[in-house]
Scaffold this motif. Structure first.
Motif, PDB file in Angstrom:
ATOM      1  N   VAL A 122     -34.532  28.394 -27.743  1.00  0.00           N
ATOM      2  CA  VAL A 122     -34.392  27.882 -26.377  1.00  0.00           C
ATOM      3  C   VAL A 122     -34.225  26.370 -26.415  1.00  0.00           C
ATOM      4  CG1 VAL A 122     -35.805  29.697 -25.278  1.00  0.00           C
ATOM      5  CG2 VAL A 122     -36.891  27.587 -26.071  1.00  0.00           C
ATOM      6  N   THR A 123     -33.677  25.813 -25.328  1.00  0.00           N
ATOM      7  CA  THR A 123     -33.729  24.364 -25.136  1.00  0.00           C
ATOM      8  C   THR A 123     -34.550  24.031 -23.889  1.00  0.00           C
ATOM      9  OG1 THR A 123     -31.580  24.422 -24.011  1.00  0.00           O
ATOM     10  CG2 THR A 123     -31.604  23.828 -26.346  1.00  0.00           C
ATOM     11  N   TYR A 124     -35.391  24.941 -23.460  1.00  0.00           N
ATOM     12  CA  TYR A 124     -36.395  24.654 -22.439  1.00  0.00           C
ATOM     13  C   TYR A 124     -37.615  24.033 -23.114  1.00  0.00           C
ATOM     14  CZ  TYR A 124     -33.972  27.818 -19.178  1.00  0.00           C
ATOM     15  OH  TYR A 124     -33.050  28.432 -18.362  1.00  0.00           O
ATOM     16  N   CYS A 125     -38.311  23.165 -22.410  1.00  0.00           N
ATOM     17  CA  CYS A 125     -39.574  22.647 -22.927  1.00  0.00           C
ATOM     18  C   CYS A 125     -40.529  22.400 -21.769  1.00  0.00           C
ATOM     19  CB  CYS A 125     -39.371  21.355 -23.715  1.00  0.00           C
ATOM     20  SG  CYS A 125     -40.864  20.857 -24.616  1.00  0.00           S
ATOM     21  N   ASN A 126     -41.806  22.611 -22.025  1.00  0.00           N
ATOM     22  CA  ASN A 126     -42.834  22.421 -21.003  1.00  0.00           C
ATOM     23  C   ASN A 126     -43.338  20.983 -20.955  1.00  0.00           C
ATOM     24  OD1 ASN A 126     -43.808  23.306 -23.644  1.00  0.00           O
ATOM     25  ND2 ASN A 126     -45.857  22.990 -22.812  1.00  0.00           N
ATOM     26  N   LEU A 127     -42.946  20.133 -21.944  1.00  0.00           N
ATOM     27  CA  LEU A 127     -43.350  18.730 -21.946  1.00  0.00           C
ATOM     28  C   LEU A 127     -42.152  17.834 -21.656  1.00  0.00           C
ATOM     29  CD1 LEU A 127     -45.804  18.591 -24.994  1.00  0.00           C
ATOM     30  CD2 LEU A 127     -46.258  19.173 -22.614  1.00  0.00           C
ATOM     31  N   GLN A 128     -42.417  16.543 -21.485  1.00  0.00           N
ATOM     32  CA  GLN A 128     -41.371  15.579 -21.124  1.00  0.00           C
ATOM     33  C   GLN A 128     -41.481  14.344 -22.021  1.00  0.00           C
ATOM     34  OE1 GLN A 128     -42.398  15.037 -17.042  1.00  0.00           O
ATOM     35  NE2 GLN A 128     -41.821  17.118 -16.460  1.00  0.00           N
ATOM     36  N   CYS A 129     -41.372  14.550 -23.320  1.00  0.00           N
ATOM     37  CA  CYS A 129     -41.492  13.453 -24.275  1.00  0.00           C
ATOM     38  C   CYS A 129     -40.337  12.467 -24.078  1.00  0.00           C
ATOM     39  CB  CYS A 129     -41.503  14.002 -25.692  1.00  0.00           C
ATOM     40  SG  CYS A 129     -42.795  15.246 -25.962  1.00  0.00           S
ATOM     41  N   PRO A 130     -40.624  11.163 -23.951  1.00  0.00           N
ATOM     42  CA  PRO A 130     -39.637  10.198 -23.465  1.00  0.00           C
ATOM     43  C   PRO A 130     -38.350  10.091 -24.261  1.00  0.00           C
ATOM     44  CG  PRO A 130     -41.836   9.246 -23.394  1.00  0.00           C
ATOM     45  CD  PRO A 130     -41.960  10.549 -24.112  1.00  0.00           C
ATOM     46  N   VAL A 131     -38.390  10.159 -25.596  1.00  0.00           N
ATOM     47  CA  VAL A 131     -37.160   9.980 -26.348  1.00  0.00           C
ATOM     48  C   VAL A 131     -36.724  11.247 -27.083  1.00  0.00           C
ATOM     49  CG1 VAL A 131     -37.395   7.491 -26.619  1.00  0.00           C
ATOM     50  CG2 VAL A 131     -38.467   8.996 -28.285  1.00  0.00           C
ATOM     51  N   CYS A 132     -37.221  12.392 -26.662  1.00  0.00           N
ATOM     52  CA  CYS A 132     -36.743  13.662 -27.187  1.00  0.00           C
ATOM     53  C   CYS A 132     -35.343  13.927 -26.635  1.00  0.00           C
ATOM     54  CB  CYS A 132     -37.690  14.785 -26.784  1.00  0.00           C
ATOM     55  SG  CYS A 132     -37.089  16.436 -27.219  1.00  0.00           S
ATOM     56  N   PRO A 133     -34.415  14.469 -27.441  1.00  0.00           N
ATOM     57  CA  PRO A 133     -33.076  14.769 -26.929  1.00  0.00           C
ATOM     58  C   PRO A 133     -33.067  15.679 -25.712  1.00  0.00           C
ATOM     59  CG  PRO A 133     -33.078  14.877 -29.316  1.00  0.00           C
ATOM     60  CD  PRO A 133     -34.516  14.700 -28.894  1.00  0.00           C
ATOM     61  N   VAL A 134     -34.061  16.543 -25.587  1.00  0.00           N
ATOM     62  CA  VAL A 134     -34.121  17.393 -24.395  1.00  0.00           C
ATOM     63  C   VAL A 134     -34.226  16.536 -23.136  1.00  0.00           C
ATOM     64  CG1 VAL A 134     -35.460  19.173 -23.197  1.00  0.00           C
ATOM     65  CG2 VAL A 134     -35.141  19.309 -25.678  1.00  0.00           C
ATOM     66  N   GLU A 135     -34.987  15.419 -23.238  1.00  0.00           N
ATOM     67  CA  GLU A 135     -35.153  14.530 -22.085  1.00  0.00           C
ATOM     68  C   GLU A 135     -34.029  13.514 -21.974  1.00  0.00           C
ATOM     69  OE1 GLU A 135     -37.404  14.308 -19.579  1.00  0.00           O
ATOM     70  OE2 GLU A 135     -38.158  16.239 -20.232  1.00  0.00           O
ATOM     71  N   THR A 136     -33.677  12.857 -23.080  1.00  0.00           N
ATOM     72  CA  THR A 136     -32.739  11.734 -23.021  1.00  0.00           C
ATOM     73  C   THR A 136     -31.284  12.178 -23.054  1.00  0.00           C
ATOM     74  OG1 THR A 136     -32.775  11.460 -25.424  1.00  0.00           O
ATOM     75  CG2 THR A 136     -34.389  10.207 -24.150  1.00  0.00           C
ATOM     76  N   GLY A 137     -31.035  13.410 -23.452  1.00  0.00           N
ATOM     77  CA  GLY A 137     -29.658  13.871 -23.552  1.00  0.00           C
ATOM     78  C   GLY A 137     -29.350  15.078 -22.701  1.00  0.00           C
ATOM     79  N   PHE A 138     -30.055  16.179 -22.956  1.00  0.00           N
ATOM     80  CA  PHE A 138     -29.713  17.446 -22.317  1.00  0.00           C
ATOM     81  C   PHE A 138     -29.907  17.413 -20.805  1.00  0.00           C
ATOM     82  CE2 PHE A 138     -31.283  19.701 -26.450  1.00  0.00           C
ATOM     83  CZ  PHE A 138     -30.335  18.997 -27.168  1.00  0.00           C
ATOM     84  N   LYS A 139     -30.775  16.535 -20.314  1.00  0.00           N
ATOM     85  CA  LYS A 139     -31.004  16.430 -18.875  1.00  0.00           C
ATOM     86  C   LYS A 139     -30.270  15.255 -18.243  1.00  0.00           C
ATOM     87  CE  LYS A 139     -35.651  18.428 -19.256  1.00  0.00           C
ATOM     88  NZ  LYS A 139     -37.084  18.224 -18.959  1.00  0.00           N
ATOM     89  N   GLN A 140     -29.870  14.268 -19.048  1.00  0.00           N
ATOM     90  CA  GLN A 140     -29.244  13.065 -18.510  1.00  0.00           C
ATOM     91  C   GLN A 140     -27.735  13.120 -18.520  1.00  0.00           C
ATOM     92  OE1 GLN A 140     -30.472   9.050 -19.466  1.00  0.00           O
ATOM     93  NE2 GLN A 140     -32.204   9.858 -20.601  1.00  0.00           N
TER      94      GLN A 140
END
Length: 476
Positions: A122-140
């Protein structure tokens, strides 16, 4: 795009060797014996291709053997063996921390076998780590929202992937996203144990979403050979500075619960690799400025020893990295005492160190770090409620025994809000500096793009190549 359909752009010519250089080629062993599959089904070289810059195929429509033995994989293998020893990789258009292996006769271009599978459920995550690609890329970044955000591999597809790989020796069941969010994780692990009883399976988790049922199954059935818990801190306050939305007591509690369950079932193993049928548990601790004091490290050691698990200290670079513990420093070596603890270099720290030795600045890392201040601010604003819930859990002595509630997973529609402007700005900078980076690699000087041209690219993403959503992608 798929190489099977012949859609990949040809690689540039191999970089010429210096006169008299007879050293062995420097390769990335992954393209000779490993394969990585993203949660959208895309086949890429390995986890360093976070965004899917060079896609060799897709498991929803291609057979892995056709991709693995196809022209695109043959091209990258041949390029690595013919190019000068270096760390730059044309597949991801930057220096790669994995291109460090001197080639030998064992790396056969004619009949390579896939021994290692990195599977991203999955590329879902329950956390919001600031510089994780899930936060800085996949959502932005708009394109990555379509290709990488909110993706999930169905159980039948994951099992079909394993069935296609008869020579597997190791499965890494994680990449970006929290693997235990996938509701079929235990079912997948059980079936893989039946299909490939001799194959090792490892995973990496933040621990927050593991249920008692999952913990019990892993411990009693030895479904995993190694479980790494990412817990960056030994107190609630330091932990939440990076693991936004998390709870230290709950994460540590899940790690302790698994260790206790394994000991009760007779499957606990302290070091990896263990005997067949054992489960090895590791506490992974990224060293930041706010969690590297002697007092906190001593507390972490004490906690780890109390549940009989080793700590893997991670030396990183960039955002918030510890200034005390640097690669090769005397302070870093102190982390090896007592011997229950060991050091691992994060990819960004490893490539930074090797490039600095050669007098080269890691432009890719620099570009990523441009957004750090704004990213942290936006993530913290969005995660205030989650952080407050995490603090409340840490005050609750029974929080570590709570089962994962589905409400902790953000609704799909809520995963794609805020910070797109920052993502477009970063993408514009990367695009505009690409000619300069290519010039550095080829060894001749070209003019550096002017500062005003960098910002002029801010709104020019429409001119870039688009990545249309694929009809075969699945969602929750």
């Amino acid at each position: 795009m798929s190489s099977v359909g012949g859609l990949l752009e040809p690689l540039p010519a191999p970089l010429p060797r210096q006169r008299g250089d007879a050293s062995a080629p420097m390769i990335c062993s992954q393209v000779f014996d490993s394969i990585s599959i993203h949660a959208n089904g895309d086949i890429v070289c390995w986890c360093v291709d976070v965004n899917g810059q060079r896609i060799y195929g897709n498991v929803f429509k291609d057979r892995i053997a056709d991709v693995w033995h196809g022209p695109a994989y043959r091209e990258i293998r041949d390029w690595l063996l013919r190019s000068r020893p270096d760390s730059w990789c044309p597949a991801i258009d930057r220096h790669c921390p994995l291109r460090v292996v001197p080639a030998t006769a064992d790396y056969d271009r004619s009949a390579p076998r896939i021994k290692i599978l990195k599977l991203e459920p999955v590329t879902y995550c329950n956390l919001q780590c600031p510089v994780c690609p899930v936060e800085t890329g996949f959502k932005q970044v708009p394109e990555l929202r379509e290709t990488r955000g909110q993706k999930l591999l169905p159980l039948n597809v994951m099992l079909d992937v394993v069935a296609q790989l008869p020579d597997l020796e190791l499965i890494e069941y994680f990449d970006y996203g929290e693997p235990f969010i996938h509701r079929d994780t235990v079912a997948f692990l059980r079936e893989v144990r039946r299909m490939r009883p001799g194959c090792r399976i490892v995973t990496n988790t933040n621990g927050m979403v593991m249920t008692p049922e999952q913990i019990r199954a892993i411990a009693t059935e030895s479904l995993l050979d190694r479980v790494v818990f990412s817990i960056d801190g030994a107190t609630a306050e330091s932990y939440r500075k990076y693991r936004i939305g998390g709870s230290f007591s709950k994460a540590f509690g899940k790690m302790k619960a698994l260790a206790d369950a394994c000991r009760a079932a007779g499957t606990h193993c302290k070091y990896s690799p263990g005997l067949p049928g054992s489960v090895q548990i590791t506490w992974q601790y990224i060293l930041f400025e706010w969690n590297d004091s002697d007092e906190e490290l001593a507390l972490a050691r004490e906690l780890a020893q109390s549940i009989d698990v080793p700590i893997e200290w991670i030396i990183t670079s960039g955002y918030g990295a510890s200034k005390r513990f640097l690669h090769g420093s005397a302070e870093a070596m102190r982390l090896m005492d007592p011997p229950d603890f060991f050091i691992h270099m994060a990819a960004n720290a490893d490539i930074d160190g090797r490039l600095k030795e050669r007098g080269i600045e890691n432009i890719y890392t620099k570009d990523v770090d441009i957004s750090t201040t704004d990213a942290v601010r936006h993530v913290r604003q969005r995660g205030e409620g989650a952080e407050a819930r995490g603090a409340e859990r840490d005050r609750d002595p029974d929080a570590a025994r709570e089962a994962f509630a589905e409400s902790d997973v953000p609704a799909p529609d809520a995963l794609h809000r805020t910070r797109s402007a920052i993502g477009e700005w970063i993408a514009g900078i990367r695009q505009s500096t690409r000619p300069w980076r290519r010039a550095m690699r080829m060894g001749f000087a070209r003019s550096v793009p002017k500062a005003d041209s960098l910002f002029a690219r801010k709104n020019s993403l429409q001119a870039q190549k688009k990545f249309p959503a694929r009809p075969h992608e699945r969602r929750f």
